[in-house]
Design a protein around this motif. Structure first.
Motif, PDB file in Angstrom:
ATOM      1  N   VAL B 102      27.554  48.936  47.522  1.00  0.00           N
ATOM      2  CA  VAL B 102      28.378  48.305  46.488  1.00  0.00           C
ATOM      3  C   VAL B 102      29.750  48.963  46.332  1.00  0.00           C
ATOM      4  CG1 VAL B 102      26.452  47.360  45.157  1.00  0.00           C
ATOM      5  CG2 VAL B 102      27.350  49.604  44.587  1.00  0.00           C
ATOM      6  N   SER B 103      30.061  49.884  47.207  1.00  0.00           N
ATOM      7  CA  SER B 103      31.394  50.494  47.178  1.00  0.00           C
ATOM      8  C   SER B 103      32.457  49.396  47.152  1.00  0.00           C
ATOM      9  CB  SER B 103      31.572  51.389  48.416  1.00  0.00           C
ATOM     10  OG  SER B 103      32.842  52.001  48.368  1.00  0.00           O
ATOM     11  N   TYR B 220      37.177  45.429  43.396  1.00  0.00           N
ATOM     12  CA  TYR B 220      38.067  46.501  42.938  1.00  0.00           C
ATOM     13  C   TYR B 220      38.893  47.090  44.083  1.00  0.00           C
ATOM     14  CZ  TYR B 220      34.839  45.952  39.055  1.00  0.00           C
ATOM     15  OH  TYR B 220      34.076  45.418  38.051  1.00  0.00           O
ATOM     16  N   ASP B 221      38.690  46.555  45.293  1.00  0.00           N
ATOM     17  CA  ASP B 221      39.603  46.902  46.386  1.00  0.00           C
ATOM     18  C   ASP B 221      40.936  46.199  46.176  1.00  0.00           C
ATOM     19  OD1 ASP B 221      37.656  48.403  47.645  1.00  0.00           O
ATOM     20  OD2 ASP B 221      36.947  46.733  48.882  1.00  0.00           O
ATOM     21  N   ILE B 225      40.176  48.098  38.075  1.00  0.00           N
ATOM     22  CA  ILE B 225      39.189  47.561  37.125  1.00  0.00           C
ATOM     23  C   ILE B 225      39.844  47.144  35.812  1.00  0.00           C
ATOM     24  CG2 ILE B 225      38.521  49.828  36.190  1.00  0.00           C
ATOM     25  CD1 ILE B 225      35.584  48.665  36.140  1.00  0.00           C
ATOM     26  N   SER B 226      40.949  47.794  35.470  1.00  0.00           N
ATOM     27  CA  SER B 226      41.624  47.462  34.210  1.00  0.00           C
ATOM     28  C   SER B 226      42.196  46.043  34.236  1.00  0.00           C
ATOM     29  CB  SER B 226      42.743  48.471  33.947  1.00  0.00           C
ATOM     30  OG  SER B 226      43.617  48.510  35.058  1.00  0.00           O
ATOM     31  N   GLU B 227      42.317  45.457  35.435  1.00  0.00           N
ATOM     32  CA  GLU B 227      42.893  44.107  35.525  1.00  0.00           C
ATOM     33  C   GLU B 227      41.842  43.048  35.870  1.00  0.00           C
ATOM     34  OE1 GLU B 227      46.227  44.250  38.227  1.00  0.00           O
ATOM     35  OE2 GLU B 227      46.954  46.090  37.270  1.00  0.00           O
ATOM     36  N   VAL B 228      40.559  43.496  35.949  1.00  0.00           N
ATOM     37  CA  VAL B 228      39.497  42.542  36.272  1.00  0.00           C
ATOM     38  C   VAL B 228      38.634  42.339  35.038  1.00  0.00           C
ATOM     39  CG1 VAL B 228      37.542  42.023  37.777  1.00  0.00           C
ATOM     40  CG2 VAL B 228      39.455  43.407  38.631  1.00  0.00           C
TER      41      VAL B 228
END
Lengths: 608, 236
Positions: B102-103, B220-221, B225-228
């Motif tokens: 899950v990376s 998140y690539d 995360i702050s924008e998802v």
């Protein structure tokens, strides 16, 4: 204790009987598992299967509870389950040497079961016998005043498979050790006196007396009792709800044992206080949550409740007044300090894992099964009974301005006369030390590991909410004691008792324990102090409840006041790794039985 | 009618009953979190969302907003505490990002990047934890569990199944499965369950999907995360 007794009814028969006794009520899960284990000696899978069948709850909720409380066993632990109390005061009295003696004589490793499955020996958090230690629990019954001779006798009894009921009664004798009595320990009330006084007023007037008394909670936090009761009284009831009164007798703070004595010798006063509270707030149901370590008190307390029902002091129509209904049920804990936190206690009363709730809402509005609930300490209820008889003004006139009344201190450690000392609030630490016969005192840990460590320069400080608030523990350390080891014992305690709900406390207490063990092994450095300081700030800022907030206190206090105890352990000034090559080979040495020089690393890591 | 509070100096409006987290999310302000999902009841255990309200630390996912509150979140002091919490979660379990399927979709990893957490200095605990591959469509790798309880709640409150529960205490706390054998195959879990969608890390994994989306092209690539936003039932 009585494995043979499961033969006629079998495991499912035992579960059927116990579950029926607890009304098929899943909120009594902790009590059901406890009673099943008392008969079966552990919780075999068949018992969990049957409990699930009868209660219809998810298996996870049974296993989750069984694995949360220290005293529940889902693996066989022997006919005799011995737990040696491991508070610092037990250590000072030589409990570790006695544990070794016990283990060697019984041919069992600490924490394990003997090969014949007869006995297990392990340590446990303070069992509340600090005035008569070293102590142990055997199948949850307290044995006090351990000595080498007593340990040897216990070994013979275990080997001879003598049933616990036939062990010498003297082993189980628990003294009160009241050294100084004041208004509470010296009261002369008879059962019913406080109730008649309370019933002589309107409920609102009774509440007013409590408010006038300035009584504050005796569990340590010191919240004003009158305000708590008033909030509960004013909380709206939804359909089918009732108000609940809970007495917190989960006296788990190491070094405290006053509630043990109040319940052993003044149970009527405590139950009377609960009934007064019920009258004042309009509650109809009550619980006494008794710590599992006080199993020896359960039968006599149930006896007192039954007598009170017969005397018209409890149950339906109290004092002959129609509609004056209030009854009390005793729930026993099972080895979890965290259940002394009021919302965790309520979770446990509901048959769940003892995890503190998110607050707000608070128990006064949303407590036991979402109903308005007051949770007060044993000593608080006893004080409420005194106030009902003598009035709020009388009580407020005792003690100090912000700390009305008296406080019972549980004195243990390095002194001639350990036991209970009741003083009006405001007494100095020095006065207590004089009275208990302490000499060459280096420090006093007031209010247990989560409290404050007071050094010799501070003995004129006073017990009270203005200066040193306390739940009652007063552990004395003389000049011969190593204050680092005191702090390390407390850190191990918090690590063992963290409930695991929130990240900072669950992981942080383990990290702290590892750091203290590193220092203990002589591998510490100044770097570790900085780490401990950072951890403390994090736990204080982000932990879910008071356990995490206070877990670093013992270390910070002793670092600040007894720095040499730490400095002597520092091998290097800047940094020292916890990893030690030679120690890493210890397991290999044990497996191969080698101790020769070739099996050791001589060179020190990172020298120069 | 709505009131307002300030979050790092910015005025945030909220409706009665909203938590600080909910109001902030509605206003498009990110507060780091792992055990919170908008559609489930706040749990309040990871403590990543700790903010300072009028100078006092509180979990923003459980604290209701009140008019006039002064809330601090994106400060160096608080972010440094959050880094330490992330650090704790990494050393407590066995998190080996380079070999984890899950990376790139992992919230623990993404939050660590967001907060600038790079390498652990606490000693790893290296706990021994099981893997459960018994279920035909799902496997469980408990090595990565951060005890957020989202799967416990989703299974209980959304799926009505109670497949998961928490057991143990303290550092020995662990996720368990609701069957006599303790195996997932012996439960009524289905791959379509809500509980199979909510794991923020790599514990609950759908079989035969591991590398459908290549590394480098994952959620998140592409964006921090702050924008998802926490979209419900995100496909991995």
């Amino acid at each position: 204790m009585n494995t043979n007794s499961i033969q006629p009814e079998g495991i499912t028969g035992v579960v059927d009987r116990v579950v029926a006794r607890w009304r098929h009520d899943p909120t009594c899960m902790v009590q059901i598992l406890r009673e099943v284990q008392e008969t079966c000696d552990w919780l075999p899978p068949e018992a969990i299967d049957r409990t699930q069948e009868l209660l219809g709850v998810p298996r996870t909720s049974i296993e989750g509870v069984a694995h949360f409380y220290s005293f529940f066993y889902t693996q066989p632990r022997g006919l005799y389950r011995i737990l040696v109390s491991d508070n610092i005061t037990d250590r000072m009295l030589g409990n570790m040497a006695l544990l070794d003696r016990l283990c060697q004589s019984l041919w069992v490793e600490p924490g394990k079961v003997s090969e014949d499955g007869l006995v297990s020996v392990d340590t446990t958090s303070d069992t509340g016998m600090g005035d008569q230690g070293p102590a142990l629990l055997v199948n949850n019954y307290a044995v006090t005043r351990l000595s080498e001779a007593r340990v040897d006798e216990i070994v013979d009894l275990v080997r001879g498979k003598v049933p616990l009921a036939q062990w010498p009664a003297d082993y189980f004798k628990v003294e009160d050790n009241v050294r100084r009595a004041d208004i509470m320990l010296g009261h002369a009330l008879k059962p019913g006196d406080a109730l008649r006084a309370a019933w002589g007023r309107a409920p609102a007037a009774m509440l007013e007396e409590i408010k006038r008394s300035n009584l504050r909670g005796r569990g340590g936090a010191g919240f004003t009792t009158g305000l708590k009761w008033e909030a509960c009284r004013n909380a709206p009831l939804k359909a089918g709800q009732q108000r609940i009164v809970v007495c917190n007798a989960d006296e788990g703070e190491p070094g405290t044992f006053k509630d043990r004595v109040l319940l052993a010798s003044h149970a009527d006063l405590v139950f009377e206080g609960m009934t007064v509270a019920a009258y004042a707030v309009g509650a109809t149901r009550g619980f006494l949550y008794l710590r599992g370590e006080y199993r020896h008190l359960l039968d006599s307390l149930n006896g007192v409740l039954e007598r009170r029902r017969q005397e018209g002091l409890l149950g339906k129509g109290i004092l002959g007044v129609p509609g004056a209904d209030f009854d009390i049920e005793i729930h026993l804990g099972a080895g979890a300090y965290i259940c002394g936190e009021e919302s965790a206690l309520i979770e446990s009363l509901e048959g769940k894992r003892g995890t503190p709730r998110n607050r707000p809402p608070f128990p006064v509005t949303n407590g036991y099964q979402d109903q308005p609930t007051i949770v007060n300490n044993v000593e608080t209820f006893a004080a409420a009974a005194l106030i009902a008889v003598h009035g709020g003004d009388w009580y407020a006139s005792i003690g100090t301005k912000q700390s009305a009344g008296t406080k019972i201190l549980s004195v243990s450690g390095d002194c001639e006369r350990p036991g209970l000392y009741e003083y009006p609030f405001g007494v100095t630490v020095r006065q207590v030390l004089e009275d208990c016969g302490a000499r060459d005192t280096q420090a006093v840990q007031v209010s247990g590991p989560s409290g404050v460590c007071v050094g010799a320069g501070e003995f004129d400080r006073r017990i009270g909410f203005e200066d040193i608030p306390t739940a009652g523990a007063f552990m004395v350390f003389d000049q011969s004691r190593d204050m680092f080891e005191v702090a390390r014992n407390f850190v191990h305690f918090f690590q063992h008792e963290s409930c695991g709900f929130c990240t900072p406390c669950r992981v942080g207490t383990s990290l702290l324990k590892n750091m203290m063990d590193k220092l203990h092994k002589g591998l510490g450095s100044r770097f570790d102090f900085a780490e401990i300081e950072q951890l403390n700030q994090l736990l204080k800022a982000t932990s879910h409840c008071g356990l995490g907030h206070t877990a670093c206190n013992p270390v910070l206090d002793t670092v600040a006041k007894f720095r040499p105890a730490y400095d002597q352990r520092l091998r290097r000034q800047d940094f020292m790794p916890a990893f030690d090559l030679d120690m890493a080979l210890a397991e290999a040495r044990q497996m191969t039985g080698r101790q020769d020089s070739g099996a050791h690393f001589k060179t020190e890591f990172g020298e120069g | 009618m709505s009131d307002t509070f300030t979050l790092d100096g910015k005025t945030i409006s909220f409706t009665e009953g909203q938590t600080i987290m909910q109001a902030a999310t509605d206003a498009g302000v990110y507060i780091p979190h792992l055990c919170y999902l908008p559609e489930l009841k706040p749990h309040g255990s990871c403590k990543l969302c700790t903010v300072k309200i009028n100078g006092r630390e509180t979990s923003s996912c459980t604290m209701r907003a009140a008019a006039g509150m002064v809330v601090e979140s994106d400060t160096e002091e608080i972010n440094s505490q959050r880094r330490a919490l992330i650090h704790m979660l990494f050393v407590e379990g066995n998190h080996l990002c380079p070999t984890c399927e899950v990376s790139g979709n992992c919230k623990l990893q993404a939050t660590a990047y967001h907060l600038g957490f790079m390498s652990p200095q606490f000693d790893h605990f290296f706990p021994i934890r099981r893997v459960d591959a018994s279920h035909p469509d799902i496997w469980l790798d408990f090595n990565r569990c951060i005890l957020c309880s989202l799967c416990v709640q989703a299974s209980r409150d959304v799926d009505g199944k109670n497949v998961f529960g928490l057991s143990g205490r303290g550092i020995k706390s662990r996720l368990i499965v609701n069957s006599k054998s303790g195996k997932l195959a012996d439960t009524d879990m289905a791959v379509t369950d809500k509980a199979a969608q909510v794991c923020p890390v790599g514990v609950i994994l759908k079989k035969r999907t591991a590398f459908k989306t290549p590394i480098g092209e994952r959620t998140y690539d592409k964006k921090p995360i702050s924008e998802v936003p926490d979209t419900p039932a995100k496909e991995r």
